[in-house]
Motif scaffolding. Structure first.
Motif, short mmCIF file in Angstrom:
data_model
loop_
_atom_site.label_atom_id
_atom_site.label_comp_id
_atom_site.label_asym_id
_atom_site.label_seq_id
_atom_site.Cartn_x
_atom_site.Cartn_y
_atom_site.Cartn_z
N LEU A 15 6.36 14.67 5.22
CA LEU A 15 4.90 15.18 5.97
C LEU A 15 4.23 15.83 5.87
CD1 LEU A 15 3.98 12.25 6.59
CD2 LEU A 15 3.97 13.01 8.98
N LYS A 16 4.80 17.45 6.40
CA LYS A 16 4.32 18.19 6.83
C LYS A 16 4.40 18.82 4.98
CE LYS A 16 6.81 18.94 11.14
NZ LYS A 16 8.23 20.20 11.80
N VAL B 57 3.80 13.27 1.68
CA VAL B 57 2.85 11.80 1.47
C VAL B 57 1.75 11.70 2.78
CG1 VAL B 57 5.29 10.60 0.61
CG2 VAL B 57 5.18 11.58 2.93
N LYS B 58 1.57 10.82 3.20
CA LYS B 58 0.24 11.13 3.59
C LYS B 58 1.05 10.08 5.15
CE LYS B 58 -2.81 10.87 1.42
NZ LYS B 58 -4.40 10.86 0.63
N LEU C 204 0.52 -1.11 -0.09
CA LEU C 204 0.13 0.10 -0.08
C LEU C 204 0.71 0.86 -0.20
CD1 LEU C 204 -2.89 1.30 0.26
CD2 LEU C 204 -1.86 1.52 2.30
N ALA C 205 1.84 1.15 0.42
CA ALA C 205 2.77 2.92 0.59
C ALA C 205 3.47 2.43 -0.28
CB ALA C 205 3.62 2.40 2.27
N LEU C 206 4.23 1.82 -1.55
CA LEU C 206 4.45 1.14 -1.87
C LEU C 206 3.60 2.37 -3.47
CD1 LEU C 206 7.53 0.61 -3.88
CD2 LEU C 206 6.29 -1.59 -4.35
N VAL D 8 9.40 7.22 3.82
CA VAL D 8 10.72 6.44 3.83
C VAL D 8 10.80 6.42 1.77
CG1 VAL D 8 11.96 4.35 4.55
CG2 VAL D 8 11.10 5.80 5.93
N LEU D 9 9.57 5.89 1.84
CA LEU D 9 9.76 5.52 -0.06
C LEU D 9 9.70 6.90 -0.47
CD1 LEU D 9 7.68 3.12 -0.07
CD2 LEU D 9 9.16 2.74 -0.66
#
Length: 623
Positions: free
Chosen positions: A304-305, A309-310, A145-147, A316-317
């Motif tokens: 993230l900020k 990304v969420k 899912l992250a990928l 990291v990815l």
């Protein structure tokens, strides 16, 4: 950020190589025609592949993504987890391995029947199956899912490819295939992480510049000796609480113990623990370095900020894709590294689940089953659990916010199981009633704290930063690590009291707390219902630690406490004959089985009732 053709080729090579190893062991050697070969690798593995397999099982895809994110966000305090590795491996090497290996077990939970009774064994087995089934689908789905979120990599294509390939080589090649693919996947994991660190630090101006920025950004943590158990990470929570987490993984977890038992000799099984120790330290350092390189690149202004990304695991990815933006092929190498972690974890789950189901739930009810049928059924079980894994991955995809609770359920079980084995192994007077009540109490306490802390967080009146499930300890893949972190915030807050304090306990103490609950409750109930006598103990099932600790007591008091029963002597490693000990006869009485190899190499088993043994120490005898 998208993958190139070269990246997809590298990912495909990982899958083909893993499947090839499985096929090789399916059609070579004994061709997996016996349960001993399929489930236990003929007990013929050497130290190096076993140790690397132990490491690969310990290093999941969730951990590869989580450790750098943890260090980037909170600093290097997490590195002190490495202090727990020493005792966390030394105790299994010299306490758990000698007991399990000399009993010649296939399933860890077989020990519980030898020490207590069949009901305790079945409860332990069912608890383990519940734990692993909940987890194995999530550990496959979460990194995919992250990928997908960061790179657009096809979500279900990745899940199906990994799940089916893993099922294929596990069901065909057995434990040998699982161990040797773990060795290959460990090399890939090291290569992927090293590539990120080398290229990332080079782009940041060198490792010295990375360190300088980390120091200036207060990411290099000192020794925090705060004894408060509510603090998320201190030296005590990581260095001491981590020992219990390591024991739950390397001491009593079926996936790891099965690797010890596949070793050629007890000495090689012990050595595998020593070899894996420096490897774990390297893995921990690589995770910390990746986090520091991330901080050197982004500082406090994280992806993230910025909203790129969420979640933390996606960060990291994103960093990997950013670093390798102009280097085709290297993103594919890291994805191969990432899914090597997933493959090693779920293949271990398939094999260990097939083993405990066969040995604990099926064989006892069908003692006359032929070896051919048993082997075929074992392969069918591995295949079935592979399909269950894919089904659990689908369920994980629709769980949404309940996903973290599923991780928590996995972690809640490890501590009570550790307590159950410690109760039987270290306290000779513990009986089966105490073991059952203790296990139920430990599980109830674990679920109470875990669910209570989860509910407390989601009902908090103000938003509280939560540690993402990926940012958990490196051994979160198959152990008692609680996959839900306690409330963490950088702002001052009132200290919890009463039940809230229990819910705010650092997740690193969960395993210690829950295992202690099992031992304390089990001992109290055993004393109230009539403690076991020394003559009732099955030989070789108690480690004589109390006899050593209570050396100052008179001998008659030691006998009352059952502290004089020695551990079974180690069989000769020079010419070790296969033997079994401490089985129970049809009347439930302990008995020992010796084998005598005749001139035509047939094996004759001789069963001696316990009343015929002159001592509880069982030695291999030349007949």
């Amino acid at each position: 950020m998208h993958f190139t053709t070269v990246d997809y080729v590298i990912f495909t090579v990982l899958l083909v190589a893993s499947a090839g190893i499985g096929l090789f062991y399916a059609f070579s050697g004994g061709r997996q025609r016996t349960t001993q070969e399929f489930l236990m690798a003929d007990r013929s593995m050497s130290c190096l592949p076993v140790s690397l397999s132990l490491l690969a099982t310990f290093q999941s895809a969730v951990a590869i993504l989580g450790a750098p994110s943890e260090v980037y966000t909170f600093g290097t305090q997490y590195w002190f987890l490495g202090c727990s590795y020493f005792l966390g491996l030394l105790i299994p090497a010299h306490v758990f391995i000698p007991v399990f290996y000399r009993l010649r077990l296939s399933s860890t939970y077989e020990y519980l029947e030898l020490r207590f009774n069949k009901m305790v064994r079945i409860c332990g087995t069912v608890t383990f199956i519940f734990q692993m089934v909940i987890y194995m689908g999530v550990v496959l789905y979460a990194p995919a899912l992250a990928l997908n979120a960061v790179t657009g990599f096809d979500l279900w294509g990745a899940v199906l490819a990994m799940g089916l390939v893993c099922t294929l080589y596990t069901a065909l090649g057995g434990l040998k295939a699982v161990i040797w693919t773990d060795v290959f996947q460990t090399v890939v994991m090291f290569a992927g992480q090293l590539a990120v660190i080398v290229v990332g630090s080079s782009q940041a101006g060198g490792i010295g510049e990375v360190w300088r920025k980390a120091v200036n950004g207060s990411r290099i943590a000192g020794l925090d000796l705060n004894p408060d158990p509510l603090e998320r990470h201190t030296f005590w929570t990581l260095g001491v609480g981590g020992i219990f987490l390591m024991l739950a993984l390397y001491g009593v977890n079926q996936a790891q113990v099965q690797r010890y038992l596949s070793s050629r000799t007890e000495r090689e099984a012990v050595m595998s623990c020593y070899v894996v120790f420096p490897c774990q330290q390297i893995v921990l350092c690589l995770g910390c370095l990746m986090g520091l390189v991330m901080f050197a690149r982004y500082g406090e202004d994280s992806p993230l900020k910025k909203g790129y990304v969420k979640t933390n695991d996606q960060m990291v990815l994103y960093f990997v894709m950013d670093v390798f933006r102009d280097l085709p092929g290297l993103p594919g190498l890291f994805v191969a590294c990432l899914f090597s972690g997933a493959l090693s974890t779920i293949s271990s789950a398939f094999n260990s689940l097939a083993t405990v189901t066969m040995e604990d739930l099926i064989k006892p009810h069908f003692p006359s089953m032929t070896e051919a049928k048993a082997t075929l059924l074992s392969k069918g079980l591995a295949l079935a659990y592979g399909l269950v894994c894919l089904a659990m991955a689908y369920i994980a995809s629709i769980m949404g916010s309940v996903l973290q609770a599923a991780f928590s359920i996995f972690g809640m079980v490890g501590g009570p199981l550790l307590g159950l084995f410690c109760l039987g192994m270290f306290f000779p007077w513990a009986n089966s009633i105490g073991a059952m009540v203790g296990l139920v109490a430990g599980l109830a306490m674990a679920f109470w704290i875990g669910i209570g802390s989860f509910v407390m967080r989601i009902s908090a009146p103000t938003p509280v930063p939560l540690l993402n499930t990926s940012a958990l300890p490196l051994f979160d893949n198959i152990t008692s690590t609680v996959m839900t972190a306690v409330v963490s915030t950088t702002t001052a807050k009132r200290r919890p009291t009463g039940v809230e304090a229990l819910y705010s306990l650092s997740y690193m103490w969960y395993s210690a707390h829950n295992s202690t609950t099992v031992v304390v409750v089990g001992l109290i109930v055993s004393l109230l219902t009539g403690p076991m006598k020394e003559k009732e103990l099955t030989p070789g099932t108690v480690y004589p630690v109390l006899g050593t600790l209570l050396f100052f007591l008179p001998e008659r008091y030691k006998e009352k406490l059952c502290c004089v029963t020695p551990l079974a002597h180690k069989p000769s490693e020079i010419n070790m004959q296969p033997y079994q000990m401490a089985k129970k006869d049809s009347n439930g009485a302990p008995c020992c089985k010796f084998n005598m190899a005749t001139e035509n190499r047939e094996t004759v088993w001789i069963t001696l009732p316990s009343c015929q043994l002159t001592a509880h120490t069982v030695q291999e005898t030349a007949l």
